[in-house]
Design a protein around this motif. Sequence first.
Motif, short mmCIF file in Angstrom:
data_model
loop_
_atom_site.label_atom_id
_atom_site.label_comp_id
_atom_site.label_asym_id
_atom_site.label_seq_id
_atom_site.Cartn_x
_atom_site.Cartn_y
_atom_site.Cartn_z
N ALA A 29 16.58 -13.32 4.09
CA ALA A 29 17.41 -12.82 2.94
C ALA A 29 17.31 -13.70 1.73
CB ALA A 29 18.76 -12.89 3.51
N GLY A 30 16.96 -13.16 0.55
CA GLY A 30 16.69 -13.93 -0.69
C GLY A 30 15.42 -14.04 -1.03
N ASP A 31 14.42 -13.77 -0.13
CA ASP A 31 12.99 -14.06 -0.37
C ASP A 31 12.68 -12.67 -1.29
OD1 ASP A 31 12.72 -16.25 0.98
OD2 ASP A 31 11.69 -15.16 2.86
N VAL A 32 11.61 -13.08 -2.11
CA VAL A 32 11.02 -11.91 -2.89
C VAL A 32 9.53 -11.46 -2.24
CG1 VAL A 32 10.01 -11.35 -5.23
CG2 VAL A 32 12.06 -12.83 -5.12
N VAL A 33 9.44 -10.16 -2.22
CA VAL A 33 8.22 -9.50 -1.58
C VAL A 33 7.60 -8.31 -2.19
CG1 VAL A 33 8.98 -10.24 0.96
CG2 VAL A 33 9.56 -7.99 -0.12
N GLY A 34 6.37 -8.14 -2.17
CA GLY A 34 5.97 -6.89 -2.59
C GLY A 34 5.99 -5.97 -1.74
N LEU A 35 6.50 -4.56 -1.78
CA LEU A 35 6.41 -3.54 -1.01
C LEU A 35 5.92 -2.31 -1.67
CD1 LEU A 35 10.17 -3.89 0.36
CD2 LEU A 35 8.13 -4.68 1.53
N PRO A 36 5.35 -1.43 -0.71
CA PRO A 36 4.67 -0.37 -1.56
C PRO A 36 5.74 0.45 -2.37
CG PRO A 36 4.53 -0.28 1.12
CD PRO A 36 5.33 -1.38 0.66
N ALA A 37 5.16 0.87 -3.37
CA ALA A 37 5.91 1.39 -4.41
C ALA A 37 5.71 2.94 -4.55
CB ALA A 37 5.44 0.97 -5.85
N ALA A 38 6.38 3.66 -5.13
CA ALA A 38 6.35 5.13 -5.26
C ALA A 38 5.01 5.64 -5.44
CB ALA A 38 7.35 5.68 -6.04
N VAL A 42 16.22 -8.49 7.20
CA VAL A 42 15.04 -8.33 7.85
C VAL A 42 15.48 -8.01 9.26
CG1 VAL A 42 12.55 -9.17 8.54
CG2 VAL A 42 13.71 -9.73 6.39
N ALA A 43 15.00 -6.88 9.93
CA ALA A 43 15.26 -6.76 11.45
C ALA A 43 13.90 -6.42 11.86
CB ALA A 43 16.07 -5.69 11.51
N ARG A 44 13.44 -6.87 13.12
CA ARG A 44 12.28 -6.58 13.71
C ARG A 44 12.62 -5.38 14.73
NH1 ARG A 44 8.58 -10.91 16.62
NH2 ARG A 44 6.88 -9.41 17.16
N THR A 45 11.72 -4.35 14.52
CA THR A 45 12.09 -2.85 15.01
C THR A 45 10.79 -2.66 16.05
OG1 THR A 45 10.85 -1.98 13.27
CG2 THR A 45 13.30 -2.03 13.17
N GLY A 46 9.93 -3.46 16.13
CA GLY A 46 8.82 -3.24 16.95
C GLY A 46 8.00 -4.47 17.15
N GLU A 47 6.91 -4.31 17.92
CA GLU A 47 6.13 -5.58 18.10
C GLU A 47 5.64 -6.06 17.12
OE1 GLU A 47 2.46 -7.22 21.03
OE2 GLU A 47 4.26 -5.75 21.86
N GLN A 48 4.94 -5.27 16.34
CA GLN A 48 4.41 -5.67 14.79
C GLN A 48 4.97 -4.71 13.74
OE1 GLN A 48 2.22 -8.15 13.73
NE2 GLN A 48 2.60 -8.90 15.90
N GLU A 49 6.19 -4.66 13.80
CA GLU A 49 6.95 -3.82 12.73
C GLU A 49 8.41 -4.39 12.58
OE1 GLU A 49 6.75 0.63 13.07
OE2 GLU A 49 8.81 0.64 13.61
N PRO A 64 17.93 1.43 -6.30
CA PRO A 64 18.77 1.46 -5.40
C PRO A 64 18.35 0.37 -4.16
CG PRO A 64 18.02 3.53 -5.34
CD PRO A 64 17.24 2.71 -6.53
N ALA A 65 19.18 -0.16 -3.35
CA ALA A 65 18.80 -0.73 -2.05
C ALA A 65 17.97 0.27 -1.35
CB ALA A 65 19.92 -1.29 -1.47
N ARG A 66 16.84 -0.13 -0.58
CA ARG A 66 16.28 0.64 0.20
C ARG A 66 15.84 0.03 1.51
NH1 ARG A 66 10.23 1.34 -0.51
NH2 ARG A 66 9.67 -0.52 -1.85
N ASP A 67 15.39 0.59 2.63
CA ASP A 67 14.76 0.28 3.92
C ASP A 67 13.29 0.39 3.92
OD1 ASP A 67 17.18 -0.63 4.75
OD2 ASP A 67 17.60 1.03 5.96
N ALA A 68 12.13 -0.40 3.92
CA ALA A 68 10.90 -0.38 4.07
C ALA A 68 10.45 -0.73 5.29
CB ALA A 68 10.36 -1.18 2.83
N VAL A 69 9.77 0.06 5.98
CA VAL A 69 9.19 -0.15 7.16
C VAL A 69 7.72 -0.89 7.08
CG1 VAL A 69 8.40 0.41 9.66
CG2 VAL A 69 10.68 1.49 8.73
N VAL A 70 7.35 -2.19 7.51
CA VAL A 70 6.17 -2.63 7.40
C VAL A 70 5.50 -3.17 8.75
CG1 VAL A 70 6.73 -3.42 4.96
CG2 VAL A 70 7.24 -4.93 6.71
N GLY A 71 4.20 -3.31 8.69
CA GLY A 71 3.61 -4.00 9.77
C GLY A 71 3.77 -5.47 9.68
N GLY A 72 2.91 -6.02 10.26
CA GLY A 72 2.88 -7.67 10.61
C GLY A 72 2.65 -8.49 9.44
#
Length: 170
Positions: free
Chosen positions: A66-75, A88-95, A109-117
Motif C-alpha cells: 500500500a502506498g506504492d505507485v504502479v502503472g496499470l492498464p488504462a482505458a 494488494v491481494a494474491r488471487t492465484g499463483e501468478q495473479e 475513482p478507486a478500482r480493482d485491477a487484476v494483474v499477472g506476475g
Amino acid sequence: MIAARRTAIALLAIAGVCLAAAAVLWAASLAGLARPLAVDGASLRPSFSGGDLVVVTRAPADGLAAGDVVGLPAAVVGGIALERVDAVARTGEQEWTITTAAAGSGGNPARDAVVGGEVWTPSLRLPGIGGLAEAVVAPSLGVPLLAAALALVAVVVLAPPPRARRRSVG
C-alpha cells in the motif's frame, strides 16, 4: 557568420544528445522494457508532481505494498496509467488484485485491477519535463522544431569554417 556557425553546432550537439536519449527510450518501449509516462495532476504527490516524466519498468507484483505507485492498464488500448496502490491481494499463483486509491476531487475513482506476475513500476523520474516531452511529439510543435533543426544544419553546412591563422616566421 562564424559565431552563428558555432552557436548552430552547439545547439545541434544538445539536440543530438536529447534525440539519442529519446531513441534509446523509444527502442526500450518497443521492446517492452520501459515506458515513458507524463504525470498529470497532483494525485500522486508527494512521490510525483504534475508535469514529471516517469519511466516505468516491469517489476514483480509480489513486492507491492500500500502506498506504492504502479502503472496499470488504462482505458486507452495499450495505455498505462500511474496510480497509487491502496491494497494488494494474491488471487492465484501468478495473479494479484491491486486496489488503487481514489484520486482527489473529480479524479479517477478507486478500482480493482487484476494483474499477472509483473507490473509497471517507476524507475526514473525527470521532474517537470513530462509536458514538454508530450508537446514535442505533437505535430503542432514537432514540425516547427524539425524545421528549426534543418535551418541549423543549413547554417553549419553553408557557413564558411573559421580560417586558420598563419604564423609569421620571424
